[in-house]
Scaffold this motif. Structure first.
Motif, PDB file in Angstrom:
ATOM      1  N   ILE A 238       1.217  -1.106   0.332  1.00  0.00           N
ATOM      2  CA  ILE A 238       0.463   0.121   0.391  1.00  0.00           C
ATOM      3  C   ILE A 238       0.478   1.313   0.267  1.00  0.00           C
ATOM      4  CG2 ILE A 238      -1.302   1.005   1.425  1.00  0.00           C
ATOM      5  CD1 ILE A 238      -3.106  -1.423   2.426  1.00  0.00           C
ATOM      6  N   GLU A 239       1.746   1.001   0.399  1.00  0.00           N
ATOM      7  CA  GLU A 239       3.214   2.710   0.881  1.00  0.00           C
ATOM      8  C   GLU A 239       3.472   2.680  -0.797  1.00  0.00           C
ATOM      9  OE1 GLU A 239       5.221   2.902   5.205  1.00  0.00           O
ATOM     10  OE2 GLU A 239       5.722   0.765   4.044  1.00  0.00           O
ATOM     11  N   LEU A 240       3.815   1.736  -1.172  1.00  0.00           N
ATOM     12  CA  LEU A 240       4.596   1.476  -2.289  1.00  0.00           C
ATOM     13  C   LEU A 240       3.700   2.126  -3.683  1.00  0.00           C
ATOM     14  CD1 LEU A 240       6.602   0.453  -4.803  1.00  0.00           C
ATOM     15  CD2 LEU A 240       5.176  -1.521  -4.594  1.00  0.00           C
ATOM     16  N   LYS A 241       2.224   1.357  -2.989  1.00  0.00           N
ATOM     17  CA  LYS A 241       0.732   2.269  -4.591  1.00  0.00           C
ATOM     18  C   LYS A 241       0.906   3.494  -4.394  1.00  0.00           C
ATOM     19  CE  LYS A 241      -0.263  -2.258  -5.603  1.00  0.00           C
ATOM     20  NZ  LYS A 241      -1.085  -3.660  -5.340  1.00  0.00           N
ATOM     21  N   ASN A 242       1.080   4.262  -2.674  1.00  0.00           N
ATOM     22  CA  ASN A 242       0.509   5.259  -2.128  1.00  0.00           C
ATOM     23  C   ASN A 242       2.101   6.891  -2.504  1.00  0.00           C
ATOM     24  OD1 ASN A 242      -2.046   5.411  -1.789  1.00  0.00           O
ATOM     25  ND2 ASN A 242      -1.585   4.737  -0.055  1.00  0.00           N
ATOM     26  N   ALA A 243       3.002   6.444  -3.403  1.00  0.00           N
ATOM     27  CA  ALA A 243       3.876   6.733  -2.995  1.00  0.00           C
ATOM     28  C   ALA A 243       4.132   8.055  -4.790  1.00  0.00           C
ATOM     29  CB  ALA A 243       5.343   6.017  -3.756  1.00  0.00           C
ATOM     30  N   ASP A 244       4.991   8.866  -4.175  1.00  0.00           N
ATOM     31  CA  ASP A 244       5.098   9.604  -5.568  1.00  0.00           C
ATOM     32  C   ASP A 244       5.455   9.063  -7.049  1.00  0.00           C
ATOM     33  OD1 ASP A 244       3.295  11.688  -4.027  1.00  0.00           O
ATOM     34  OD2 ASP A 244       5.519  12.182  -2.581  1.00  0.00           O
ATOM     35  N   SER A 245       6.788   8.064  -6.720  1.00  0.00           N
ATOM     36  CA  SER A 245       7.295   7.388  -7.889  1.00  0.00           C
ATOM     37  C   SER A 245       8.229   6.814  -7.544  1.00  0.00           C
ATOM     38  CB  SER A 245       8.062   8.950  -8.543  1.00  0.00           C
ATOM     39  OG  SER A 245       8.882   9.416  -7.463  1.00  0.00           O
TER      40      SER A 245
END
Length: 296
Positions: A238-245
């Motif tokens: 989830i943190e990965l998919k919510n990253a800016d890039s």
């Protein structure tokens, strides 16, 4: 892709022989069980001539991989470096990918080998992923459990797992896979480490469940010079998919941006991302367009 022709030379135990005349023992423990250690190294054509990037670090890791797996390693790494430059010269290679491989002698039992051979091959190879942004999927295959194998060693047998993950992703129309560890935390791509950007900081999976790549360490060194904060921590999908890039890094991959994970597109333009800054800085370092000793 053709890796060699009838003029190509390879290095085996101190000798330079034609690749077409090289032989592998059919009873090698490496062939039957994948019990071998290897490295991936790059040479670049610079204004100072052909230079192997971080050769000493790569050969030191090859030696350590062998030690972690109980594979004998009796070669002098400085001599191996000199022989690798000689191999590039004999094959007239300027920009090249280099593959040292420690192969075990015949042994059909599940015990450490008594003897090994060292092989070094080299060939022309452009950036592994090209220059496009990548579309990744989270694989159904996990990275090996660190209690099952020394995950910090670069061992041939580990890469069956990588091949399965990469093949799965490409069969579904993605460029490659992204793998979780045995705790369902973000680990790495099959052949590269990952960094994500969020609110002006970079995050990367902490060591313990990943291969801590030499390019990964180079990125972190560049970030210190460029005053970019890097945090090593457990990362969820989830943190990965919510990253800016996000971007991948590795010897073969170099620095390559990620467009999406599981078809979720990162919102930040790659050209405005920290990854793009690191990509340019890394290229300057490997091509020696900047003073390497000053930068890192």
């Amino acid at each position: 892709m053709q890796y060699y022709n009838n003029k190509t030379l390879v290095y085996i135990n101190g000798d330079f022989i034609k690749a077409t005349e090289a032989k592998a023992d059919m009873y090698s423990q490496s062939l039957h069980y994948g019990f071998a250690a290897f490295e991936g190294i790059r040479a670049y054509k610079t204004h100072n001539g052909t230079r192997i990037f971080k050769a000493r670090e790569h050969f030191a890791r090859l030696k350590r991989s062998c030690a972690l797996a109980g594979i004998p390693f009796n070669w002098d790494t400085e001599q191996l470096m000199r022989d690798t430059y000689k191999l590039l010269e004999l094959n007239q290679l300027k920009d090249a990918y280099i593959r040292p491989l420690v192969i075990c002698d015949p042994n059909m039992s599940l015990t450490a080998p008594a003897g090994v051979s060292v092989v070094i091959c080299a060939w022309e190879w452009a950036a592994y992923f090209g220059d496009k942004l990548l579309r990744l999927m989270i694989s159904s295959y996990q990275r090996p459990n660190p209690r099952s194998t020394p995950v910090e060693a670069k061992l041939s047998g580990h890469f069956m797992n990588a091949i399965l993950a990469s093949t799965e992703a490409k069969s579904k129309g993605f460029d490659d896979a992204l793998m979780l560890d045995h705790q369902d935390k973000v680990a790495a791509a099959p052949n590269a480490n990952i960094f994500i950007e969020r609110d002006g900081r970079l995050y990367t999976p902490k060591t313990g469940n990943i291969l801590p790549g030499i390019t990964r360490r180079t990125v972190m060194e560049l970030c210190r010079v460029l005053d970019i904060e890097v945090i090593e921590k457990e990362l969820t999908a989830i943190e990965l998919k919510n990253a800016d890039s996000a971007f991948l890094c590795g010897t073969a991959a170099e620095i390559v941006g990620i467009q999406s994970v599981d078809s979720i597109i990162f919102p930040q333009s790659w050209n405005e991302s920290i990854g793009s800054v690191i990509q340019r800085a890394y290229k300057n370092v490997v091509l020696e367009k900047v003073n390497y000793e000053v930068i890192i």
